[in-house]
Design a protein around this motif. Structure first.
Motif, PDB file in Angstrom:
ATOM      1  N   VAL A 218       0.853  -1.194   0.000  1.00 22.56           N
ATOM      2  CA  VAL A 218       0.000   0.000   0.000  1.00 22.56           C
ATOM      3  C   VAL A 218       0.887   1.241   0.000  1.00 22.56           C
ATOM      4  O   VAL A 218       1.843   1.322   0.780  1.00 22.56           O
ATOM      5  N   SER A 219       0.559   2.199  -0.879  1.00 26.17           N
ATOM      6  CA  SER A 219       1.307   3.456  -0.893  1.00 26.17           C
ATOM      7  C   SER A 219       0.452   4.568  -1.469  1.00 26.17           C
ATOM      8  O   SER A 219      -0.542   4.309  -2.153  1.00 26.17           O
ATOM      9  N   ARG A 220       0.885   5.811  -1.185  1.00 28.38           N
ATOM     10  CA  ARG A 220       0.225   6.953  -1.826  1.00 28.38           C
ATOM     11  C   ARG A 220       0.888   7.244  -3.179  1.00 28.38           C
ATOM     12  O   ARG A 220       0.414   8.074  -3.941  1.00 28.38           O
ATOM     13  N   ASN A 221       2.039   6.589  -3.448  1.00 25.51           N
ATOM     14  CA  ASN A 221       2.843   6.901  -4.628  1.00 25.51           C
ATOM     15  C   ASN A 221       2.344   6.098  -5.843  1.00 25.51           C
ATOM     16  O   ASN A 221       2.739   4.943  -6.065  1.00 25.51           O
ATOM     17  N   ALA A 222       1.461   6.741  -6.640  1.00 27.16           N
ATOM     18  CA  ALA A 222       0.797   6.045  -7.751  1.00 27.16           C
ATOM     19  C   ALA A 222       1.809   5.582  -8.807  1.00 27.16           C
ATOM     20  O   ALA A 222       1.684   4.480  -9.351  1.00 27.16           O
ATOM     21  N   ALA A 223       2.829   6.409  -9.097  1.00 21.77           N
ATOM     22  CA  ALA A 223       3.799   6.036 -10.139  1.00 21.77           C
ATOM     23  C   ALA A 223       4.537   4.752  -9.738  1.00 21.77           C
ATOM     24  O   ALA A 223       4.749   3.849 -10.571  1.00 21.77           O
ATOM     25  N   HIS A 224       4.890   4.661  -8.472  1.00 16.92           N
ATOM     26  CA  HIS A 224       5.598   3.467  -7.971  1.00 16.92           C
ATOM     27  C   HIS A 224       4.692   2.226  -8.072  1.00 16.92           C
ATOM     28  O   HIS A 224       5.113   1.172  -8.556  1.00 16.92           O
ATOM     29  N   LEU A 225       3.434   2.393  -7.653  1.00 13.61           N
ATOM     30  CA  LEU A 225       2.511   1.244  -7.695  1.00 13.61           C
ATOM     31  C   LEU A 225       2.223   0.833  -9.139  1.00 13.61           C
ATOM     32  O   LEU A 225       2.189  -0.366  -9.455  1.00 13.61           O
TER      33      LEU A 225
ATOM     34  N   VAL B 160      -1.942  -1.526  -3.756  1.00 10.63           N
ATOM     35  CA  VAL B 160      -3.169  -0.784  -3.412  1.00 10.63           C
ATOM     36  C   VAL B 160      -2.796   0.660  -3.114  1.00 10.63           C
ATOM     37  O   VAL B 160      -1.901   0.917  -2.297  1.00 10.63           O
ATOM     38  N   LEU B 161      -3.506   1.600  -3.760  1.00 14.72           N
ATOM     39  CA  LEU B 161      -3.320   3.019  -3.457  1.00 14.72           C
ATOM     40  C   LEU B 161      -3.998   3.298  -2.106  1.00 14.72           C
ATOM     41  O   LEU B 161      -5.119   2.821  -1.884  1.00 14.72           O
ATOM     42  N   THR B 162      -3.359   4.070  -1.241  1.00 17.04           N
ATOM     43  CA  THR B 162      -3.878   4.214   0.138  1.00 17.04           C
ATOM     44  C   THR B 162      -5.383   4.524   0.208  1.00 17.04           C
ATOM     45  O   THR B 162      -6.100   3.835   0.935  1.00 17.04           O
ATOM     46  N   PRO B 163      -5.887   5.527  -0.548  1.00  9.66           N
ATOM     47  CA  PRO B 163      -7.332   5.819  -0.393  1.00  9.66           C
ATOM     48  C   PRO B 163      -8.225   4.699  -0.920  1.00  9.66           C
ATOM     49  O   PRO B 163      -9.420   4.709  -0.666  1.00  9.66           O
TER      50      PRO B 163
END
Ligand code: NDP
Ligand code: KPL
Length: 337
Positions: free
Chosen positions: A29-36, A59-62
């Motif tokens: 889980v991360s807020r970093n969309a490019a990384h995910l 999974v994106l955090t939100p």
């Protein structure tokens, strides 16, 4: 046991890749969309001392759904307020958060998550996210370890379950003296990482001149005094007493410990706080040297050297200073050589 890694960046991507490679469920889980997105496309890429590509669930955090029973918490301490509030509705009633950050994170994380739900895990290895989807492991697998323990030192089945998962990556020790190990790691982070960030220096350069050595030694000694005055002990790291290595009573005694500091001279690594400054990011300075100052104020121990490190690194974050060797002059009259 539904498991997540919250804040899957430099460290968390490595852990996630090894858990997934062992065939166990884990969401990164991360807020970093490019990384995910990069990991969704080609898997988690781990370079450096290993060469691995592992498909992982991201999974994106939100967009977290349902509840997790176990969360390895690996966001920086600067993210605590946002990340932990986002996590809370997704933690099962008997869910546990394992704090893997530097500093003394357990007490603050307990404020958001609740007492008795936070296991501490000082991390004994290093990694850096070199591009989206890629983490470069700089430690060798056979020299890496985790220590896990409850803040009150009790041992239970939960720790055994966590150990089994962490051992997908490296040796994991169950400990009963978490706070002693935390203070030992804080001592090295406040000393060498704090000075590395303030001076734009490698760990070796933090002791490479008489002035640097003087300040670095006093940053360490303040941390030891604050630890004792706060009612804690400094534990051992890899069998060595950090206090015996770095603590001193007076100027003559400072000479006695000089070789222990000078042993750092060949070490080329830089603090992750310095990498953050170079990337224009906020650092964890308030959670590292700032914690020494905070506990110092609470126990009436003066911390002028750590105060100055915090001031310089905060000044670098704000653009007032640059992390560079000349910043040693900012310690001014504190240096009595
Ligand atoms: N790296 C190392 O070698 C070591 C690090 N540590 C400690 O471990 C901790 C993690 O370090 P590290 O892995 O380097 O940190 P990173 O910054 O590389 O990884 C943390 C990740 O968390 C993400 N994040 C931030 N806020 C949130 C949020 N609200 N929800 C979900 N994800 C979020 C970040 O996103 P974004 O990319 O957008 O910022 C980042 O990708 C720190 O406390 C550090 O001091 C300890 C030992 C060694
Ligand atoms: C010791 C080191 C450099 C490992 O990355 C570290 O923990 C930090 O500075 O954050």
């Amino acid at each position: 046991m539904r498991t997540a890694i919250l804040g899957a960046g430099s460290l968390g991507t490595v852990l996630g890749a090894f858990i997934a490679k062992a065939g166990k469920q884990v969401d990164l889980v991360s807020r970093n969309a490019a990384h995910l997105n990069a990991m969704k496309e080609r898997g988690a890429v781990i370079k450096g001392t290993v060469d691995l590509v592992v498909p992982v669930s991201t999974v994106l955090t939100p967009e977290m759904e349902g509840r997790y029973d176990l969360v390895f918490y690996m966001a920086k301490q600067t993210a605590n307020e946002v990340a932990l509030k986002q996590l809370l509705p997704h933690l099962s009633d008997d869910g546990v958060v394992v704090t893997m950050q530097n500093g003394l994170p357990e007490l603050e994380v307990e404020e958001y998550i609740g007492k008795g739900r936070v296991v501490g895990c000082p991390v004994g290895w290093a990694a850096v996210m070199t591009e989206p989807g890629v983490s470069t492991l700089t430690s060798k697998l056979d020299q890496m370890s985790f220590d896990i323990g409850w803040p009150d030192g009790h041992v239970d089945k939960r720790l055994e379950e966590i150990k089994e998962i962490l051992e997908c990556l490296c040796t994991t020790n169950i400990i009963t003296d978490l706070m002693e190990v935390r203070w030992a790691k804080l001592l090295t982070n406040a000393t060498f990482s704090g000075m590395s960030a303030a001076l734009g220096a490698t760990f070796g350069e933090t002791v490479s001149t008489e002035e640097n050595l003087y300040v670095t030694q006093h940053v360490a000694n303040e941390c030891i005094k604050v630890c004792h005055a706060s009612g804690y002990k400094i534990g051992k790291i890899q069998g060595s007493s950090m206090e015996d290595m770095y603590g001193f009573q007076d100027e003559a005694d400072r000479e006695r410990v000089r070789p222990m500091y000078e042993a750092m001279k060949p070490v080329p690594i830089v603090a992750s706080m310095l990498t953050d400054l170079r990337n224009g990011k906020k650092t964890e300075i308030n959670a590292i040297n700032g914690v020494v100052c905070k506990y110092g104020r609470q126990s009436n121990v003066e911390t002028p050297f750590n105060d100055k490190v915090v001031e310089i690194v905060t000044g670098c974050e704000e653009g007032k200073y640059k992390p560079c060797a000349e910043n040693i002059k900012l310690f001014g009259d504190l240096i009595k050589l």
